[in-house]
Design a protein around this motif. Structure first.
Motif, mmCIF file in Angstrom:
data_model
loop_
_atom_site.group_PDB
_atom_site.id
_atom_site.type_symbol
_atom_site.label_atom_id
_atom_site.label_comp_id
_atom_site.label_asym_id
_atom_site.label_seq_id
_atom_site.Cartn_x
_atom_site.Cartn_y
_atom_site.Cartn_z
ATOM 1 N N SER A 252 14.134 -20.243 4.778
ATOM 2 C CA SER A 252 15.474 -20.331 4.192
ATOM 3 C C SER A 252 15.941 -18.940 3.782
ATOM 4 O O SER A 252 15.829 -18.554 2.619
ATOM 5 N N PRO A 253 16.459 -18.152 4.731
ATOM 6 C CA PRO A 253 16.866 -16.783 4.418
ATOM 7 C C PRO A 253 17.851 -16.735 3.251
ATOM 8 O O PRO A 253 18.825 -17.482 3.210
ATOM 9 N N GLY A 254 17.534 -15.871 2.297
ATOM 10 C CA GLY A 254 18.389 -15.723 1.132
ATOM 11 C C GLY A 254 17.910 -16.488 -0.080
ATOM 12 O O GLY A 254 18.478 -16.326 -1.168
ATOM 13 N N ILE A 255 16.853 -17.297 0.057
ATOM 14 C CA ILE A 255 16.325 -17.971 -1.127
ATOM 15 C C ILE A 255 15.736 -16.945 -2.093
ATOM 16 O O ILE A 255 15.666 -17.171 -3.290
ATOM 17 N N LEU A 256 15.346 -15.785 -1.555
ATOM 18 C CA LEU A 256 14.942 -14.646 -2.372
ATOM 19 C C LEU A 256 16.030 -13.584 -2.278
ATOM 20 O O LEU A 256 16.598 -13.366 -1.210
ATOM 21 N N ARG A 257 16.298 -12.925 -3.385
ATOM 22 C CA ARG A 257 17.262 -11.822 -3.356
ATOM 23 C C ARG A 257 16.512 -10.544 -3.034
ATOM 24 O O ARG A 257 15.480 -10.249 -3.644
ATOM 25 N N THR A 258 17.013 -9.801 -2.054
ATOM 26 C CA THR A 258 16.336 -8.588 -1.621
ATOM 27 C C THR A 258 17.229 -7.373 -1.809
ATOM 28 O O THR A 258 18.454 -7.481 -1.874
ATOM 29 N N GLU A 259 16.590 -6.221 -1.885
ATOM 30 C CA GLU A 259 17.284 -4.936 -1.925
ATOM 31 C C GLU A 259 16.585 -3.997 -0.960
ATOM 32 O O GLU A 259 15.361 -4.044 -0.809
ATOM 33 N N ALA A 260 17.350 -3.151 -0.292
ATOM 34 C CA ALA A 260 16.800 -2.231 0.700
ATOM 35 C C ALA A 260 16.269 -0.971 0.015
ATOM 36 O O ALA A 260 16.989 -0.320 -0.742
ATOM 37 N N TYR A 261 15.018 -0.623 0.292
ATOM 38 C CA TYR A 261 14.399 0.577 -0.255
ATOM 39 C C TYR A 261 13.533 1.247 0.811
ATOM 40 O O TYR A 261 12.929 0.558 1.641
ATOM 41 N N PRO A 262 13.435 2.556 0.788
ATOM 42 C CA PRO A 262 12.389 3.219 1.566
ATOM 43 C C PRO A 262 11.018 2.842 1.002
ATOM 44 O O PRO A 262 10.846 2.750 -0.215
ATOM 45 N N VAL A 263 10.077 2.618 1.904
ATOM 46 C CA VAL A 263 8.721 2.229 1.498
ATOM 47 C C VAL A 263 7.721 3.091 2.252
ATOM 48 O O VAL A 263 7.877 3.359 3.445
ATOM 49 N N GLU A 264 6.700 3.518 1.556
ATOM 50 C CA GLU A 264 5.579 4.224 2.166
ATOM 51 C C GLU A 264 4.301 3.492 1.757
ATOM 52 O O GLU A 264 4.263 2.797 0.731
ATOM 53 N N VAL A 265 3.262 3.609 2.577
ATOM 54 C CA VAL A 265 1.968 3.001 2.279
ATOM 55 C C VAL A 265 0.941 4.116 2.155
ATOM 56 O O VAL A 265 0.830 4.978 3.041
ATOM 57 N N GLU A 266 0.198 4.109 1.077
ATOM 58 C CA GLU A 266 -0.798 5.146 0.809
ATOM 59 C C GLU A 266 -2.072 4.859 1.613
ATOM 60 O O GLU A 266 -2.715 3.813 1.432
ATOM 61 N N THR A 267 -2.410 5.765 2.522
ATOM 62 C CA THR A 267 -3.587 5.570 3.370
ATOM 63 C C THR A 267 -4.705 6.567 3.086
ATOM 64 O O THR A 267 -5.737 6.542 3.763
ATOM 65 N N SER A 268 -4.507 7.448 2.119
ATOM 66 C CA SER A 268 -5.585 8.380 1.774
ATOM 67 C C SER A 268 -6.637 7.641 0.956
ATOM 68 O O SER A 268 -6.424 6.519 0.482
ATOM 69 N N PHE A 269 -7.800 8.283 0.792
ATOM 70 C CA PHE A 269 -8.865 7.666 0.013
ATOM 71 C C PHE A 269 -8.786 8.161 -1.422
ATOM 72 O O PHE A 269 -8.634 9.348 -1.685
ATOM 73 N N GLY A 270 -8.888 7.238 -2.331
ATOM 74 C CA GLY A 270 -8.746 7.546 -3.749
ATOM 75 C C GLY A 270 -8.200 6.330 -4.458
ATOM 76 O O GLY A 270 -8.049 5.255 -3.868
ATOM 77 N N PRO A 271 -7.865 6.463 -5.718
ATOM 78 C CA PRO A 271 -7.434 5.298 -6.505
ATOM 79 C C PRO A 271 -6.117 4.693 -6.053
ATOM 80 O O PRO A 271 -5.812 3.552 -6.395
ATOM 81 N N GLY A 272 -5.330 5.438 -5.273
ATOM 82 C CA GLY A 272 -4.049 4.910 -4.824
ATOM 83 C C GLY A 272 -4.081 4.274 -3.449
ATOM 84 O O GLY A 272 -3.043 3.782 -2.979
ATOM 85 N N ARG A 273 -5.233 4.233 -2.782
ATOM 86 C CA ARG A 273 -5.289 3.710 -1.418
ATOM 87 C C ARG A 273 -4.755 2.277 -1.366
ATOM 88 O O ARG A 273 -5.135 1.420 -2.154
ATOM 89 N N GLY A 274 -3.890 2.009 -0.389
ATOM 90 C CA GLY A 274 -3.331 0.677 -0.219
ATOM 91 C C GLY A 274 -2.093 0.395 -1.041
ATOM 92 O O GLY A 274 -1.516 -0.683 -0.937
ATOM 93 N N ALA A 275 -1.663 1.361 -1.843
ATOM 94 C CA ALA A 275 -0.463 1.145 -2.651
ATOM 95 C C ALA A 275 0.781 1.165 -1.766
ATOM 96 O O ALA A 275 0.849 1.904 -0.783
ATOM 97 N N THR A 276 1.758 0.359 -2.109
ATOM 98 C CA THR A 276 3.076 0.429 -1.478
ATOM 99 C C THR A 276 3.994 1.205 -2.415
ATOM 100 O O THR A 276 4.197 0.810 -3.564
ATOM 101 N N LEU A 277 4.496 2.327 -1.928
ATOM 102 C CA LEU A 277 5.350 3.202 -2.725
ATOM 103 C C LEU A 277 6.795 2.880 -2.395
ATOM 104 O O LEU A 277 7.279 3.164 -1.293
ATOM 105 N N VAL A 278 7.480 2.261 -3.320
ATOM 106 C CA VAL A 278 8.868 1.829 -3.132
ATOM 107 C C VAL A 278 9.774 2.818 -3.857
ATOM 108 O O VAL A 278 9.683 2.970 -5.080
#
Length: 319
Positions: A252-278
């Motif tokens: 059901s498109p639109g049942i969630l409200r969305t906003e457009a943002y640039p997103v990056e994914v942290e792939t280095s090794f360390g405490p931030g690995r796997g984070a989504t940077l919005v």
């Protein structure tokens, strides 16, 4: 028929609810289900997907097994503490045995064949690690025109669950997630932890589900280990149906409200690995400074009518 949908999944209790949500919705053309490693092993996730479809009377839906490990680095850990050793609170064997065999050739081949055969664009709903989807887009870029959008459960804007900064699905294969979210140009909707936690349902909600039908009772019976885990993280008796929230938006498109943002994914090794940077800065400030987030933008789900969403999911599961 309504939405043409393919689910890529790693069942998982919330995945089981999400599969049932799609399988029982009359306005959804569930073209197929592909499986991936994640909450438990690929063997277990595949068996669980087949059994949930059998429970819902949907042995007609083709199922293919996909990646059993991440693209590059080993999966750090599975989620047996949350979902139980078999992925379904130790109760997978209580579900009916599947009548249908797996489709040979694997997940990517099934995805390609379903997309190529579709007479209109198809929604993909990856609700596990994004390995299969990354492989699909890398090896078969020509099918992108057949993808209406990718609606995925993953990531966190202000929190993680596997680590302080990383959500489980993204953390399990950050390189695959970066391929899908940053390097490709297929429209994506990210449904993050920040919103799914707000959509948690109570044991009263589960009791209504169980009282309605044998299918509802079987789904509720899969939740004891999951409920015990979320009792600790929520502080009250309830569960978070992460993946069902994403599938609700896919249906059901639109049942969630969305906003457009640039997103990056942290792939280095360390405490931030796997984070989504919005990047939630004002548009005029984005892309400035060292370490700027990539200019590509995805739709990030930020809000919904929480009570309405709960009723939507319950209504579909008890229809």
């Amino acid at each position: 028929m309504g939405t043409k949908l393919i689910i890529d999944t790693d069942p998982g209790v919330d995945d089981a609810f999400a599969i049932a949500l799609a399988a029982l919705s009359e306005d959804v053309d569930l073209l197929g289900v592909t499986t991936v490693f994640g909450n438990v092993s690929l063997e277990a996730t595949t068996r669980n997907a087949l059994r949930v479809l059998q429970l819902c009377g949907r042995a007609d839906v083709p199922v293919a097994a996909g990646a059993e490990r991440p693209l590059i680095h080993p999966q750090p850990a599975r989620a047996v503490r949350v979902h139980g050793a078999d992925g379904l609170s130790g109760r997978a064997s209580a579900l009916p045995e599947p009548e249908r065999d797996l489709v040979p050739g694997g997940a990517v081949r099934l995805l390609v064949s379903l997309l190529e055969a579709a007479d209109e664009p198809v929604t993909l709903a990856p609700i596990g690690p994004l390995t299969n989807i990354a492989l699909l887009l890398a090896a078969h870029p020509d099918v992108k025109a057949k993808i209406a959008r990718i609606v995925l459960m993953g990531g966190g804007v202000d929190r993680g669950n596997s680590t302080a900064s990383a959500e489980f699905n993204i953390w399990s294969d950050p390189e695959a997630a970066r391929r899908v979210l940053v390097e490709e140009d297929v429209p994506c909707v990210v449904v993050p932890l920040d919103l799914t936690y707000r959509c948690a349902v109570s044991t009263e909600w589960l009791a209504k589900l169980a009282a309605h039908s044998p299918i509802g009772a079987a789904l509720e019976a899969l939740t004891p280990d999951y409920l015990a885990s979320y009792r600790r993280s929520l502080g009250w008796d309830g569960i978070v149906l992460h993946d069902a929230v994403a599938v609700a938006e896919a249906i059901s498109p639109g049942i969630l409200r969305t906003e457009a943002y640039p997103v990056e994914v942290e792939t280095s090794f360390g405490p931030g690995r796997g984070a989504t940077l919005v990047d939630r800065r004002r548009p005029g400030m984005r892309g400035e400074g060292e370490g700027a987030v990539a200019p590509s933008a995805v739709q990030v789900a930020v809000d919904t009518d929480v009570d309405g969403l709960g009723e939507f999911v319950l209504g579909r599961l008890t229809r």
